[in-house]
Design a protein around this motif. Structure first.
Motif, PDB file in Angstrom:
ATOM      1  N   GLU A   4       0.807  -0.852  -0.040  1.00 61.07           N
ATOM      2  CA  GLU A   4      -0.182  -0.094  -0.150  1.00 61.07           C
ATOM      3  C   GLU A   4       0.556   1.077   0.182  1.00 61.07           C
ATOM      4  N   HIS A   5       1.654   1.357   0.403  1.00 68.96           N
ATOM      5  CA  HIS A   5       3.053   2.280   0.915  1.00 68.96           C
ATOM      6  C   HIS A   5       3.384   2.647  -0.471  1.00 68.96           C
ATOM      7  N   ILE A   6       3.529   1.894  -1.095  1.00 72.31           N
ATOM      8  CA  ILE A   6       4.572   2.006  -2.250  1.00 72.31           C
ATOM      9  C   ILE A   6       4.020   1.997  -3.548  1.00 72.31           C
ATOM     10  N   ILE A   7       2.827   1.492  -3.401  1.00 68.42           N
ATOM     11  CA  ILE A   7       1.995   2.422  -4.475  1.00 68.42           C
ATOM     12  C   ILE A   7       1.315   3.817  -4.567  1.00 68.42           C
ATOM     13  N   ASN A   8       0.850   3.867  -2.956  1.00 62.95           N
ATOM     14  CA  ASN A   8       0.030   4.995  -2.737  1.00 62.95           C
ATOM     15  C   ASN A   8       1.578   6.388  -2.972  1.00 62.95           C
ATOM     16  N   GLN A   9       3.076   5.690  -2.836  1.00 56.74           N
ATOM     17  CA  GLN A   9       4.203   6.509  -3.474  1.00 56.74           C
ATOM     18  C   GLN A   9       3.939   6.420  -4.913  1.00 56.74           C
ATOM     19  N   CYS A  10       3.953   5.624  -5.754  1.00 51.80           N
ATOM     20  CA  CYS A  10       3.699   6.056  -7.231  1.00 51.80           C
ATOM     21  C   CYS A  10       2.598   6.983  -8.062  1.00 51.80           C
ATOM     22  N   LEU A  11       1.474   6.910  -7.070  1.00 46.08           N
ATOM     23  CA  LEU A  11       0.139   7.518  -7.112  1.00 46.08           C
ATOM     24  C   LEU A  11       0.693   8.794  -7.548  1.00 46.08           C
ATOM     25  N   ASP A  12       1.555   9.221  -6.403  1.00 44.44           N
ATOM     26  CA  ASP A  12       2.307  10.692  -5.901  1.00 44.44           C
ATOM     27  C   ASP A  12       2.992  11.070  -6.764  1.00 44.44           C
ATOM     28  N   HIS A  13       4.376   9.737  -6.921  1.00 48.37           N
ATOM     29  CA  HIS A  13       5.495   9.981  -7.643  1.00 48.37           C
ATOM     30  C   HIS A  13       5.134  10.587  -9.511  1.00 48.37           C
ATOM     31  N   ILE A  14       4.341   9.218 -10.155  1.00 51.69           N
ATOM     32  CA  ILE A  14       4.211   8.864 -11.421  1.00 51.69           C
ATOM     33  C   ILE A  14       2.224   8.128 -11.393  1.00 51.69           C
ATOM     34  N   PRO A  15       1.893   9.576 -11.389  1.00 45.90           N
ATOM     35  CA  PRO A  15       0.697   9.329 -11.613  1.00 45.90           C
ATOM     36  C   PRO A  15      -0.344   8.797 -12.445  1.00 45.90           C
ATOM     37  N   ALA A  16       0.780   9.197 -14.229  1.00 47.43           N
ATOM     38  CA  ALA A  16       0.605   9.123 -15.297  1.00 47.43           C
ATOM     39  C   ALA A  16      -0.005   8.083 -16.080  1.00 47.43           C
ATOM     40  N   PHE A  17       0.984   7.228 -14.804  1.00 47.43           N
ATOM     41  CA  PHE A  17       1.609   6.173 -15.470  1.00 47.43           C
ATOM     42  C   PHE A  17       1.054   4.555 -15.020  1.00 47.43           C
ATOM     43  N   PRO A  18      -0.254   4.075 -15.201  1.00 47.51           N
ATOM     44  CA  PRO A  18      -0.618   3.407 -14.609  1.00 47.51           C
ATOM     45  C   PRO A  18      -0.227   2.336 -14.990  1.00 47.51           C
ATOM     46  N   ALA A  19      -0.196   1.567 -15.999  1.00 43.37           N
ATOM     47  CA  ALA A  19       0.730   0.810 -16.674  1.00 43.37           C
ATOM     48  C   ALA A  19       1.920   0.419 -16.390  1.00 43.37           C
ATOM     49  N   ALA A  20       2.624   1.380 -15.924  1.00 39.53           N
ATOM     50  CA  ALA A  20       4.064   1.655 -15.147  1.00 39.53           C
ATOM     51  C   ALA A  20       3.678   0.998 -13.290  1.00 39.53           C
ATOM     52  N   ILE A  21       2.663   1.319 -12.796  1.00 40.56           N
ATOM     53  CA  ILE A  21       2.679   0.516 -11.968  1.00 40.56           C
ATOM     54  C   ILE A  21       2.043  -0.139 -11.554  1.00 40.56           C
ATOM     55  N   ALA A  22       1.661  -0.535 -12.690  1.00 47.29           N
ATOM     56  CA  ALA A  22       0.680  -1.905 -13.045  1.00 47.29           C
ATOM     57  C   ALA A  22       2.129  -2.678 -12.991  1.00 47.29           C
ATOM     58  N   ALA A  23       2.870  -2.531 -13.159  1.00 49.21           N
ATOM     59  CA  ALA A  23       4.069  -3.775 -13.122  1.00 49.21           C
ATOM     60  C   ALA A  23       4.660  -3.755 -12.283  1.00 49.21           C
ATOM     61  N   ILE A  24       5.137  -2.670 -11.437  1.00 49.27           N
ATOM     62  CA  ILE A  24       5.911  -2.224 -10.493  1.00 49.27           C
ATOM     63  C   ILE A  24       4.638  -3.568  -9.356  1.00 49.27           C
ATOM     64  N   ASP A  25       3.374  -3.048  -9.360  1.00 51.24           N
ATOM     65  CA  ASP A  25       2.431  -3.990  -8.246  1.00 51.24           C
ATOM     66  C   ASP A  25       2.454  -5.473  -8.384  1.00 51.24           C
ATOM     67  N   MET A  26       2.374  -5.884  -9.292  1.00 49.35           N
ATOM     68  CA  MET A  26       2.795  -7.486  -9.596  1.00 49.35           C
ATOM     69  C   MET A  26       3.829  -8.017  -9.810  1.00 49.35           C
ATOM     70  N   ALA A  27       4.889  -7.000  -9.529  1.00 45.84           N
ATOM     71  CA  ALA A  27       5.898  -7.858  -9.392  1.00 45.84           C
ATOM     72  C   ALA A  27       6.568  -7.537  -7.364  1.00 45.84           C
ATOM     73  N   LEU A  28       5.497  -6.683  -6.915  1.00 46.51           N
ATOM     74  CA  LEU A  28       5.352  -6.416  -5.765  1.00 46.51           C
ATOM     75  C   LEU A  28       4.872  -8.404  -4.816  1.00 46.51           C
ATOM     76  N   TYR A  29       4.014  -8.372  -5.462  1.00 49.61           N
ATOM     77  CA  TYR A  29       2.764  -9.381  -5.172  1.00 49.61           C
ATOM     78  C   TYR A  29       3.754 -10.596  -5.593  1.00 49.61           C
ATOM     79  N   ASP A  30       4.532 -10.862  -6.947  1.00 54.29           N
ATOM     80  CA  ASP A  30       5.536 -11.539  -6.872  1.00 54.29           C
ATOM     81  C   ASP A  30       5.932 -12.219  -5.951  1.00 54.29           C
ATOM     82  N   LEU A  31       7.144 -11.375  -5.265  1.00 51.20           N
ATOM     83  CA  LEU A  31       7.816 -11.115  -4.162  1.00 51.20           C
ATOM     84  C   LEU A  31       7.134 -11.719  -2.965  1.00 51.20           C
ATOM     85  N   VAL A  32       6.243 -11.091  -2.553  1.00 51.51           N
ATOM     86  CA  VAL A  32       5.275 -11.696  -1.360  1.00 51.51           C
ATOM     87  C   VAL A  32       5.341 -12.796  -1.386  1.00 51.51           C
TER      88      VAL A  32
END
Ligand code: MG
Length: 356
Positions: free
Chosen positions: A82-110
């Motif tokens: 949640e913290h990382i996705i909120n940072q994404c929404l703050d820093h790269i808000p206009a890049f939902p596909a980039a945020i999706a890549a980060i999000d799925m890689a986090l879930y993959d690691l967890v």
């Protein structure tokens, strides 16, 4: 566990057949591959599948956004989704596909660290086999009818038909398809904003009562919800919002003005699994059924979508067919039973996909 590095590279996916829709034709999909590396030596995989017409991003833009995200990703704990996705929404808000890549890689690691498949992190298993349905790209009527027949001969009873050019030409396409497959096949139409205004859309939809149409996706442009609402209130066939609906705020706006009967959720529009969960929650609260759409992702993005679908009983249909039409898929692990045209959720830890 701490993220120590990220790597980003272009992912150019070659399609067996060019995908033609109302706004363009794509022989190749220009996406991006994300690798997140941790101090435990684990590798989390993500895919960004941008489309300037839908997510507002290009391949170069998502690669730049992902490189920018390294500044806050490196040193983070992948469990802090949640913290990382909120940072994404703050820093790269206009890049939902980039945020999706980060999000799925986090879930993959967890998932890898906890040794559970990602669907176990999203609510557990609600579906075991997920029925898919093919997409018929927009083409001349005979070609679309022949391809439709080919799929129906394989035992498939539902087709997604891409339309959205001149209304008379679209009607001719539908007539040819119906002649080829009969009236018992369910047709899900996707107009991709192609009917220019609500009056045009209403006129053509009123001529479709003899076709077996389950719903019509995004008949008009995404810039004016009132136009979409005008169509939805004037016709009997259910109307689905796709390009008009990215994340939870859009679902709320659509619900408030009754602009659509259904919602198409895509990980690439909303920014990944975490945001998709929120989007679905708002839709469920508003009584709007949802499907899980796709941008034709490879096995990496499709696996993330399949875990979401597996965990969420409220999603009524799934369009994760990208890997079936890609010649150079970068990964394995996304499994489809071609006899039943069902995707089978992986029980492997994380996303369950491995780079080839
Ligand atoms: Mg669509």
């Amino acid at each position: 566990m701490q993220i120590t590095a990220i790597e980003v590279e272009p992912l150019d996916l070659k399609l067996q057949t060019a995908l033609t829709v109302a706004y363009g034709s794509y022989p190749e999909l220009n996406y991006a591959l994300l690798k997140i590396i941790t101090d435990d030596g684990l590798l989390g995989l993500g895919e960004a599948s941008p489309d300037p017409e839908v997510t507002g991003e290009t391949q170069a833009a998502v690669i730049a956004a992902l490189q920018q995200a390294a500044t806050f990703l490196v040193g983070s704990n992948p469990f802090d989704v949640e913290h990382i996705i909120n940072q994404c929404l703050d820093h790269i808000p206009a890049f939902p596909a980039a945020i999706a890549a980060i999000d799925m890689a986090l879930y993959d690691l967890v998932g890898q660290l906890l040794e559970v498949p990602v669907y176990q992190l999203l609510g557990g298993k609600s579906h075991s086999g997920i029925g898919l349905y093919p997409v018929i790209p927009m083409d001349d009527p005979q070609t679309m009818a022949a391809l439709s027949r080919k799929f129906v001969d394989l035992g498939i009873d539902t087709l997604k038909i891409k339309l959205g050019s001149d209304p008379d030409a679209d009607l001719l396409r539908l007539k040819n398809i119906q002649d080829a497959v009969g009236n018992s096949v369910n047709l899900r139409l996707d107009i991709n904003q192609g009917w220019k205004d609500s009056r045009t859309a209403i006129e053509i939809i009123k001529q479709l009562s003899n076709f077996n149409i389950e719903w019509i996706e995004q008949p008009v442009g995404d810039s004016d919800l009132d136009e979409l609402a005008a169509v939805t209130s004037a016709v009997d066939i259910p109307i689905m919002a796709d390009e008009s609906c990215h994340g939870p705020e859009d679902v709320l706006a659509i619900a408030c003005c009754e602009a659509a009967d259904l919602i198409n959720i895509k990980l690439m529009k909303c920014g990944g699994l975490y945001q998709a969960t929120k989007t679905l929650a708002v839709a469920e609260a508003a009584g709007l059924p949802c499907i899980l759409g796709s941008m034709g992702e490879s096995s990496i993005g499709s696996a993330a979508g399949l875990h979401f679908m597996t965990a969420k009983p409220g999603i009524i249909a799934c369009e994760l067919i990208g890997p079936l039409f890609i010649d150079n898929d970068p990964a394995t692990g996304y499994q489809v039973d071609m006899a039943t045209f069902q995707a089978i959720p992986s029980k492997q830890p994380g996303l369950g996909v491995q780079l080839i």
